[in-house]
Design an enzyme around this catalytic site. Sequence first.
Site, PDB file in Angstrom:
ATOM      1  N   ASP A 133       0.828  -1.192   0.000  1.00 53.84           N
ATOM      2  CA  ASP A 133       0.000   0.000   0.000  1.00 53.84           C
ATOM      3  C   ASP A 133       0.873   1.257   0.000  1.00 53.84           C
ATOM      4  O   ASP A 133       1.876   1.320   0.708  1.00 53.84           O
ATOM      5  CB  ASP A 133      -0.871  -0.034   1.270  1.00 53.84           C
ATOM      6  CG  ASP A 133      -1.843   1.123   1.349  1.00 53.84           C
ATOM      7  OD1 ASP A 133      -2.736   1.189   0.509  1.00 53.84           O
ATOM      8  OD2 ASP A 133      -1.694   1.956   2.271  1.00 53.84           O
ATOM      9  N   GLU A 170       1.289  -0.536  -5.010  1.00 56.94           N
ATOM     10  CA  GLU A 170       0.275   0.490  -5.250  1.00 56.94           C
ATOM     11  C   GLU A 170       1.010   1.817  -5.371  1.00 56.94           C
ATOM     12  O   GLU A 170       1.359   2.441  -4.373  1.00 56.94           O
ATOM     13  CB  GLU A 170      -0.744   0.574  -4.110  1.00 56.94           C
ATOM     14  CG  GLU A 170      -1.873   1.522  -4.469  1.00 56.94           C
ATOM     15  CD  GLU A 170      -2.399   2.393  -3.309  1.00 56.94           C
ATOM     16  OE1 GLU A 170      -3.501   2.929  -3.449  1.00 56.94           O
ATOM     17  OE2 GLU A 170      -1.716   2.542  -2.284  1.00 56.94           O
TER      18      GLU A 170
HETATM   19  C1  GLC Z   1      -4.300   3.305  -0.075  1.00 52.81           C
HETATM   20  C2  GLC Z   1      -5.626   2.594   0.076  1.00 52.81           C
HETATM   21  C3  GLC Z   1      -6.668   3.530   0.604  1.00 52.81           C
HETATM   22  C4  GLC Z   1      -6.190   4.106   1.922  1.00 52.81           C
HETATM   23  C5  GLC Z   1      -4.810   4.758   1.755  1.00 52.81           C
HETATM   24  C6  GLC Z   1      -4.221   5.146   3.083  1.00 52.81           C
HETATM   25  O1  GLC Z   1      -4.358   4.289  -1.046  1.00 52.81           O
HETATM   26  O2  GLC Z   1      -6.006   2.032  -1.153  1.00 52.81           O
HETATM   27  O3  GLC Z   1      -7.898   2.897   0.772  1.00 52.81           O
HETATM   28  O4  GLC Z   1      -7.114   5.058   2.387  1.00 52.81           O
HETATM   29  O5  GLC Z   1      -3.907   3.855   1.165  1.00 52.81           O
HETATM   30  O6  GLC Z   1      -3.929   3.994   3.834  1.00 52.81           O
END
Ligand code: GLC
Length: 583
Positions: free
Chosen positions: A214, A256
């Site tokens: 993430d 991500e």
């Molecule tokens: C990522 C997740 C999102 C979350 C963010 C902060 O972008 O996909 O849902 O709010 O991280 O953790």
Amino acid sequence: MNDTTTVDTTKSGSDQDWFKDAVIYELHLRAFADSNGDGLGDLVGLRHRLDYLADLGITAIWLLPFYPSPQRDNGYDIADYRTVNPEYGSTQDFQELLDAAHERGIRVITELVINHTSDQHPWFERARRAPKGSPERDFYVWTDDPEDYSDARIIFQDFETSNWTWDPVAGQYFWHRFYSHQPDLNFDNPAVEAAVLDVLDFWLGMGVDGLRLDAVPYLYEREGTTCENLPETHAALKRMRAHMDSKYENRMLLAEANQWPEESAAYFGDGDECHMNFHFPVMPRLFMSVQMENRTPIIDIMEQTPEPPEGCQWATFLRNHDELTLEMVTEEERDLMLRAYARDDEMRINLGIRRRLAPLLGNDRRKIELLNALLFSLPGTPVVYYGDEIGMGDNVYLGDRDGVRTPMQWSADRNAGFSTSNPHRLYLPLITEQEYHYESINVETQSENPASLLSWMRQLIALRNRHTVLGRGAIEFHEPENPHVLAFTRTMPDETGAGQAPMLCVANLSRLAQHVELDLTDHMGATPVEVFGQNRFAPVGELPYQLTLAPYGFFWFSLENRREQTGRTFRARSRRSHGARPR
Ligand code: GLC
Ligand code: CA
């Protein structure tokens, strides 16, 4: 592959590229199936629904965070990395889910959220009380001067005004790229990296097949930079990958990184960072192309997309649990998208649109099929968001991104078959808006109807699983005169064996019927076989190949009986210059 294989996590070598042929299904435990009637989905509930997923044909599930958490960011605010939130079950339940998924040939991808923790995490509690400058304090990023790192943008701009928040206990400001209850971990502290590797070992040791990293571009901060994509971050990822490779086989890291294609591709490293990487910029351009009825947005972004290194692949998606992000588009494009897809203020959040796929597309079955067909035929591994396979609606009046996180609609029964709880106890209300009411939009009803979206999605997924060329082939775009038509060929370097014939994909992006002439001389003599119906079309001859497409119609043709390869990929062919990247 999923109907015959079992995932053997001890097997080596041959299986290491499994993610290239995967179809990933993204779901949140709490939203999927409730086994104990407390109104919240859980691990046992999901285990009981695995046959549904196997039947759908998906080959991997991606579980959103299920760890102890104050749940102020849907579980992305983690208070303990090494156990399961008791509301979802126990670690034992997780192991049973993992084993049951593997028995069905389904792999499991979980979340490694390492940029930040919850402010309830014991590390943070300890840090704020520890002396300034101590290793315990330095688990997080602190300052006395909130002007530091002022070149870093604010991501949750509807909610936060600064990336620094004052902590009265510590008597200092702490750094956070997201909500102010999510302090960023300090990767300059070697103890943090060691702790993170322990967490990775914990879950991979249990048999988890993949980890989604993430918010990975933000691990390090440096003055005078945007604090994104820093060399230090890439170096840390290489160390993490080396650690993983030294201990486990056939596992996968998925980044991500909501960035432009070049910066995103950097997360593959030289094949020594992440195996997979979400392709953020292509997503809004799929919607743009359909809105503009023109193929240019898709082709432009694909031409800017570097070929992933050996052993790597993009992950692509139409929707997910977040807003449809419009960070990776120009301002002009953003306006167009908002006007087309988010007319009401309630539909907007931060720099994006908080709606599900079906409502975004006006519940137009033809558009839903077209966009899925593009998702499943363009390069990359497709990720399907739970509920979108039945065309679930959303609720834009719920807070944050909750409108796209409502309970899965299994049947027309009480609570849509999701839970036996008192309806008032459900973690979020069901969708009851007329057009998307769970009494008509649900798995049971659609399972019985061969013409339903669910039945169609099943077929689409089966075709994708059968035709490896869609997962692994190179792409070459055609340039027909008609700009409403997107046409490309996917080709395997080695055309041997079933499912390896080139695939010609032709899509009509317009709401009107279209005619197109394609130059298929590279495939002279081949017979296009339309794969949904197995019908043979006229063989490719010397003249331009003529096709007529219904509104939003598309064809996938397997080009049979041709052994020669074209030897051209779209990289080699993309000679048009793009100039400066729009920002
Ligand atoms: C990522 C997740 C999102 C979350 C963010 C902060 O972008 O996909 O849902 O709010 O991280 O953790
Ligand atoms: Ca439950």
